[in-house]
Structure formats: C-alpha cells, structure tokens
Design a protein around this motif. Structure first.
Motif, mmCIF file in Angstrom:
data_model
loop_
_atom_site.group_PDB
_atom_site.id
_atom_site.type_symbol
_atom_site.label_atom_id
_atom_site.label_comp_id
_atom_site.label_asym_id
_atom_site.label_seq_id
_atom_site.Cartn_x
_atom_site.Cartn_y
_atom_site.Cartn_z
ATOM 1 N N MET A 47 -51.961 3.172 79.225
ATOM 2 C CA MET A 47 -51.127 3.780 80.262
ATOM 3 C C MET A 47 -51.913 4.849 81.011
ATOM 4 O O MET A 47 -51.829 4.952 82.242
ATOM 5 C CB MET A 47 -49.853 4.364 79.648
ATOM 6 N N TYR A 50 -54.335 3.156 83.322
ATOM 7 C CA TYR A 50 -53.613 2.580 84.457
ATOM 8 C C TYR A 50 -53.335 3.652 85.513
ATOM 9 O O TYR A 50 -53.546 3.434 86.709
ATOM 10 C CB TYR A 50 -52.307 1.961 83.966
ATOM 11 N N ILE A 51 -52.898 4.822 85.063
ATOM 12 C CA ILE A 51 -52.568 5.917 85.984
ATOM 13 C C ILE A 51 -53.832 6.509 86.589
ATOM 14 O O ILE A 51 -53.946 6.671 87.808
ATOM 15 C CB ILE A 51 -51.750 7.004 85.249
ATOM 16 N N ILE A 64 -44.152 2.416 86.196
ATOM 17 C CA ILE A 64 -44.969 2.346 84.977
ATOM 18 C C ILE A 64 -44.262 1.507 83.926
ATOM 19 O O ILE A 64 -44.879 0.695 83.233
ATOM 20 C CB ILE A 64 -45.252 3.766 84.441
#
Length: 282
Positions: A47, A50-51, A64
């Motif tokens: 995560m 990804y951000i 998300i």
C-alpha cells in the motif's frame, strides 16, 4: 447503553474523542477496540509503494480500498470505513488523513484539483474510463464536478485541458471570422453549422485539435471566445441574443399556427437540428 445517560457530563465531541482514543472505525458509524495488528506487513508495504509510487498527491480512501479490495477482504477488512480507521492508525506519522482523503503533502489541495491536474498532464483527450481507472472509487458526482472545471473541455465523452490545445493565433482569427459570418443574421446557430464550415475550409485544423464532432468544436470556441458571444450548448449567437431551446422554438412555432403540416414541422425540426420521432406525432 453501557454507561447510561452521560449527555449531562460529556459533550458529543468529547464522547467521540474518547471513543476514537480507544477504538478505530470499522464500519459506517461502527467502532472496534484497537489492537496491535490489523493487516499483514506485506500488504502494508504494498500500500505504501502504491501511494508513494503514484504521481497523485491525494487519494480517496475508497480509491485505495478498491485497488486492494480482494487482498483486504482476505485479511478481514471488508469496507473502506474500516480501511480508513486502519490507515489512521498505521500511517498517521507519514500521511495526512482526513475523513475522505489521504494526502502525501499537508497542502496538497483536494481530489477535484488532482483530477484536473491529471487531465492537464495528457496531451490527448482522455475518455471517462481512463479517468475512472486512474481514480478508482471516486464517485460519478465528484468526477462530474471535477470535469466541469473552466479549463477542461468536453470532446463528446472525452476530456482535454485547454492548455493542451494545439491552437495558433491564426486559428483563433479564422474561427472568429467564421462565427461572425455565421451569426451575422442575428439568429442563434447550431454548432453543427460551424463544424461544417470549418470542415470544408480548414479540415486540418479539426484534425490537429482532435475534433471529430460539432460538440467538441463548441467546447473549444466557448472557452476561446467566452464573453464575446452568447453560448448555450450547442447554440452560438451574438452577445445579448436570447437562445431558446429547440423544443421551445418548435413549440412556439406550432402555437403560432392554426394547422401545421407534418412535413413542415419536420423541416422546422431539421432547421433546429432537433430529432423528432415521427411515430409519436399526434
């Protein structure tokens, strides 16, 4: 239910603060006690990547959630409210998290600004599906509001930022001359007429701008000459001229006649570029 009537001693805000101090959000208006671990280290790392790896500065929490939905569900996170509660716990020191958004910077703006920036980066018109793919989980209402930005042009279902139009000064002069000539009779004119004029005189201009329909051309000239003419999609008129809707024009025409022949009515509809189903004529 557990503590009885505490309204006399606690305000709603203090009650919420105390609940959030010992609990996390796990559903819409639902809380659970905090614990040491919510998701796997692998999912947390993915995560973050990804951000951090995205050009976007702001993300809907729901965006998300949609991206990691299958993996989150396997780990017991079955809604974006729960993810919101978790992210406030595990990422509070790294990102700025509010009720709906996560941002990488303190003053990153809002999601609508991010969508406008995304469109502005593209040199060609973006389809709605492409925009939705870049912002999964964003509601249609937010998308609609974002794409209604002053500098985003609607190319009949595709969107391009005004700054990316391959327009030259002589193009602007040419378009203005065509509009002036078209509306010289003092009447509103459909964008289809302008499209046909430009197509016959300078088809290369339309190709260079990626314009395939009259509605896209209308969007361009409306932004290009705002304040100089009267615009009411898809009609263009001299400034100060009232533009009636096609239905209103046709209704006014019919009401002013005792009898209107079907052929005459259809000719009037064609004049206003209005489609009328002949099987519904009564």
């Amino acid at each position: 239910q557990e503590f009885g009537d505490i309204g006399g001693t606690w305000t709603l805000r203090s009650l919420e603060a105390n609940v959030e101090r010992v609990c996390i959000l796990c559903g819409r208006g639902i809380y659970m006690a905090k614990k040491d671990r919510y998701i796997s280290d692998e999912l947390k790392r993915d995560m973050e990547e990804y951000i951090d790896g995205s050009d976007n500065n702001i993300f809907f929490i729901n965006t998300i959630y949609e991206h990691f939905k299958s993996r989150l569900k396997k780990e017991g996170v079955d809604n974006h409210y729960f993810l919101h509660g978790i992210m406030k716990e595990i990422f509070a020191d790294k990102y700025y998290i509010n009720r709906d958004y996560l941002s990488k910077e303190k003053d990153a703006g809002n999601i609508r600004e991010e969508i406008v920036k995304f469109v502005a980066k593209s040199k060609y018109p973006l389809k709605m599906d492409e925009i939705k793919k870049a912002f999964p989980g964003v509601t249609d209402i937010i998308l609609s509001l974002s794409l209604n930005d002053h500098d985003i042009l609607n190319f009949f279902g595709s969107y391009i930022h005004y700054s990316n139009l391959n327009l030259y000064q002589y193009d602007k002069i040419f378009l203005k001359e065509e509009i002036d000539e078209m509306i010289a009779d003092g009447m509103p004119h459909h964008a289809k007429e302008l499209f046909e004029r430009v197509s016959s005189k300078d088809p290369g201009l339309l190709g260079r701008l990626g314009i395939k329909y009259e509605f896209a051309l209308f969007s361009v000239v409306q932004r290009l000459f705002e304040g100089e003419y009267q615009f009411s999609r898809p009609y263009i008129a001299e400034s100060g001229i009232e533009i009636m809707r096609p239905e209103e024009e046709i209704k006014e025409f019919v009401s002013g006649e005792e009898v209107v022949e079907t052929e005459e009515l259809l000719n009037k509809c064609e004049e206003f570029h209005y489609r009328l189903a002949t099987n519904k004529l009564t």
